[in-house]
Design a protein around this motif. Structure first.
Motif, PDB file in Angstrom:
ATOM      1  N   GLY A  17      -2.123   7.953  -5.269  1.00 26.20           N
ATOM      2  CA  GLY A  17      -1.301   7.114  -4.726  1.00 26.20           C
ATOM      3  C   GLY A  17       0.053   6.702  -5.169  1.00 26.20           C
ATOM      4  O   GLY A  17       1.034   6.060  -4.920  1.00 26.20           O
ATOM      5  N   VAL A  18       0.209   7.655  -6.384  1.00 27.19           N
ATOM      6  CA  VAL A  18       1.620   7.428  -7.144  1.00 27.19           C
ATOM      7  C   VAL A  18       2.589   8.307  -6.406  1.00 27.19           C
ATOM      8  O   VAL A  18       2.401   9.225  -5.714  1.00 27.19           O
ATOM      9  CB  VAL A  18       1.468   8.093  -8.547  1.00 27.19           C
ATOM     10  CG1 VAL A  18       2.809   8.136  -9.093  1.00 27.19           C
ATOM     11  CG2 VAL A  18       0.535   7.073  -9.240  1.00 27.19           C
ATOM     12  N   LEU A  23       0.794  -1.080   0.166  1.00 25.57           N
ATOM     13  CA  LEU A  23      -0.163  -0.028  -0.034  1.00 25.57           C
ATOM     14  C   LEU A  23       0.748   1.271   0.116  1.00 25.57           C
ATOM     15  O   LEU A  23       1.870   1.381   0.779  1.00 25.57           O
ATOM     16  CB  LEU A  23      -1.099  -0.013   1.317  1.00 25.57           C
ATOM     17  CG  LEU A  23      -1.970  -1.015   1.362  1.00 25.57           C
ATOM     18  CD1 LEU A  23      -2.812  -1.181   2.651  1.00 25.57           C
ATOM     19  CD2 LEU A  23      -2.991  -0.700   0.088  1.00 25.57           C
ATOM     20  N   PRO A  24       0.610   2.267  -0.748  1.00 25.21           N
ATOM     21  CA  PRO A  24       1.174   3.596  -0.834  1.00 25.21           C
ATOM     22  C   PRO A  24       1.199   4.209   0.572  1.00 25.21           C
ATOM     23  O   PRO A  24       0.003   4.301   1.063  1.00 25.21           O
ATOM     24  CB  PRO A  24       0.772   4.134  -2.031  1.00 25.21           C
ATOM     25  CG  PRO A  24      -0.695   3.863  -2.143  1.00 25.21           C
ATOM     26  CD  PRO A  24      -0.528   2.505  -2.088  1.00 25.21           C
ATOM     27  N   LEU A  84       7.005   2.358  -9.875  1.00 21.68           N
ATOM     28  CA  LEU A  84       6.865   3.705 -10.433  1.00 21.68           C
ATOM     29  C   LEU A  84       6.257   3.274 -11.570  1.00 21.68           C
ATOM     30  O   LEU A  84       5.173   3.649 -11.964  1.00 21.68           O
ATOM     31  CB  LEU A  84       8.063   4.404 -10.737  1.00 21.68           C
ATOM     32  CG  LEU A  84       7.918   5.818 -11.391  1.00 21.68           C
ATOM     33  CD1 LEU A  84       6.884   6.664 -10.833  1.00 21.68           C
ATOM     34  CD2 LEU A  84       8.958   6.443 -11.879  1.00 21.68           C
ATOM     35  N   ALA A  85       6.793   2.340 -12.345  1.00 24.15           N
ATOM     36  CA  ALA A  85       6.219   2.109 -13.750  1.00 24.15           C
ATOM     37  C   ALA A  85       5.037   1.275 -13.615  1.00 24.15           C
ATOM     38  O   ALA A  85       3.737   1.548 -14.264  1.00 24.15           O
ATOM     39  CB  ALA A  85       7.327   0.812 -14.362  1.00 24.15           C
ATOM     40  N   ALA A  86       4.538   0.535 -12.658  1.00 22.86           N
ATOM     41  CA  ALA A  86       3.386  -0.054 -12.456  1.00 22.86           C
ATOM     42  C   ALA A  86       2.325   0.813 -11.728  1.00 22.86           C
ATOM     43  O   ALA A  86       1.315   0.741 -12.224  1.00 22.86           O
ATOM     44  CB  ALA A  86       3.406  -1.360 -11.100  1.00 22.86           C
ATOM     45  N   SER A  87       2.526   1.824 -11.172  1.00 24.72           N
ATOM     46  CA  SER A  87       1.721   2.635 -10.742  1.00 24.72           C
ATOM     47  C   SER A  87       1.294   3.752 -11.923  1.00 24.72           C
ATOM     48  O   SER A  87       0.105   4.071 -11.807  1.00 24.72           O
ATOM     49  CB  SER A  87       2.075   3.700  -9.628  1.00 24.72           C
ATOM     50  OG  SER A  87       3.316   4.526 -10.178  1.00 24.72           O
TER      51      SER A  87
END
Length: 491
Positions: free
Chosen positions: A161-162, A9-10, A254-257
């Motif tokens: 949430g990024v 979780l962010p 980062l890429a996934a978000s």
């Protein structure tokens, strides 16, 4: 798309009580080989357009009066105990896969460093603050529209949430700027960003290009200690391996978000990838309405190098440039294996990001991987926008109805059975999700340009933050009564 396991979780954390400012200009430890002292531009006006009060409180600047804000974030008088002169950092980088050794902070600088309420070292850095030795032939300025767009991007990404830099202060500066890609003359602005680190992959590339191994090892230690809170060792190769491992994990997240929220950065050059893994520097960004791998944000990205679906590939390529730079230090343990394992990390993080946005708790690979794969297939059906699908299905709700009658949605519903949670925030009963597609960005800018009307901008910031509150509100488990599940909140 293959999507394995892991949910993290962010951090959105509770708002902490106001704290005293904790100046900590650690960048000075690196020395003059890494930056140039510069003088801020003098602007004819300083009209406040945005100030991030909630983050000001988290770094001890919440009590600043309007005059003090202007002094520090439009005139750039030094903050107490901080840098006495702004610093333009030196770096190189690949731009659309072409190496450029003439980069560096060309229209911005590092203004201050301080600690937040979690003890993290944060940088206050600028965009549009004037020319530096690295400006080349540019004027070092920022258009007001560019500043407005960056505020909107950072607010939306933070709410979703990024891991992103924050827009801290925006001032209109009263100059007329000429640009080839928008009607000119256009209004000018200066933006201050708050971010976890000002070092990027290109910072390491420059040192490798120049063959400065001692400075390369020094920068590794700086990032390891100040950006990741790790203890340095007396072994430069071990430090480099640890930093690269941490950075691989951060960039995979980062890429996934980006994919999970439908974001397209637009310019994922190696000088735009922070070593902390924090997203920053928003130029031609966009949110793709649908899950369209070919969707691009920049009109000049003619080959689609940084298109929505190619962003993981682009970030991985940039990470490879960091690996090549670190290899100058010697045989860094596990460097190739970590680089080759980046794709698997990304796949794991994509599951994390997708399930987090959906509001579903993890259960392990056997359950989470098929669920994430079904969710991607539903998104790829492109019968509804990305925002709308996550809005309607939040907490694992099956909205049903004609719009979700097709097979991809029925397969998703079957995998969600028994995993639902209750979205209790009133936002989830709104008639429409909060989105930020290009048409709305232009609609927000139009009244500002035409009659200096900021009401749409202010209203959108409030709506975005309300959505962020809804996303961060804990979800309750569904309570079964016989064969029925009690779910609150409408669609």
């Amino acid at each position: 798309m293959e999507v394995p396991l892991r949910v993290t979780l962010p951090y959105r954390g509770p708002m902490s009580p106001p704290q005293a400012t904790r100046a900590d200009p650690r960048i000075l430890d690196l020395g003059g080989d890494f930056y140039d002292e510069v003088t801020p531009a003098y602007f004819p006006k300083a009209i406040p357009r945005f100030f991030n009060q909630r983050w000001a409180e988290r770094i001890g600047l919440g009590a600043l009066a309007a005059a003090a804000r202007e002094r520090h974030f439009a005139r750039f008088d030094p903050l107490p105990g901080n840098l006495s002169r702004p610093l333009a950092l030196r770096y190189h980088g690949h731009q659309f896969r072409h190496y450029n050794p003439e980069l560096g902070d060309g229209r911005g600088f590092l203004f201050a460093q301080l600690r937040d309420d979690r003890g993290r070292l944060l940088d206050l850095a600028t965009k549009g603050s004037g020319q530096t030795p690295w400006s080349r032939r540019a004027d070092g300025r920022l258009t007001l529209k560019g500043g407005v767009r960056e505020v909107l991007a950072t607010e939306m990404l933070e709410a979703l949430g990024v891991n992103t830099s924050k827009s801290f202060a925006l001032y209109e500066t009263g100059e007329e700027l000429w640009r080839g890609d928008e009607p000119s003359p256009t209004r000018s602005a200066v933006l201050t960003r708050l971010g976890h680190g000002h070092i990027r992959i290109g910072s390491f590339q420059r040192l490798a290009y120049l063959g400065e191994t001692a400075n390369l090892a020094k920068l590794v230690r700086y990032c390891l200690v100040n950006l990741y809170g790790e203890a340095e060792t007396n072994d430069p190769l071990a430090d480099a391996a640890r930093l690269f491992d941490l950075m691989c994990g951060a960039t995979a997240r980062l890429a996934a978000s980006y994919l999970a929220v439908g974001f397209v950065h637009g310019v994922l050059n190696s000088d735009n990838i922070a070593i902390s893994g924090e997203s920053f520097d928003y130029g031609p960004w966009r949110f793709t309405p649908e899950w369209d791998d070919a969707f691009t944000a920049a009109y000049f990205d003619e080959t689609g190098l940084y298109a929505f679906g190619r962003q993981p590939e682009a970030i991985h390529w940039d990470v490879a440039q960091l690996a090549e730079s670190l290899a100058l230090l010697g045989e860094v343990p596990g460097l190739a294996d970590m680089l080759n394992g980046w794709g698997a990390r990304f796949q794991e993080e994509l599951v994390a990001a997708l399930l987090t946005r959906l509001g579903i708790n993890p259960r392990g690979a056997a359950a989470d991987k098929p669920l994430a794969a079904a969710l991607v297939k539903a998104l790829q059906a492109r019968t509804v926008t990305i925002d709308r699908l996550f809005f309607h299905w939040r907490g694992g709700r099956d909205p049903g109805g004609e719009r979700y009658a097709a097979e991809p949605y029925r397969a998703l519903a079957a995998l969600l059975d028994g995993r639902g949670t209750i979205p209790t925030h009133p936002y989830w009963s709104d008639p429409e999700p909060c989105s930020l597609h290009i048409e709305e960005v232009e609609a927000i800018w139009a009244p500002i340009a035409e009659r200096d009307d900021w009401s749409s901008f202010d209203g959108k910031i409030a709506a975005i933050r309300r959505m962020g509150q809804a996303i961060s509100t804990p979800l309750d488990p569904i309570r079964a009564t016989g064969q029925q599940a009690i779910v609150t909140g409408g669609v």
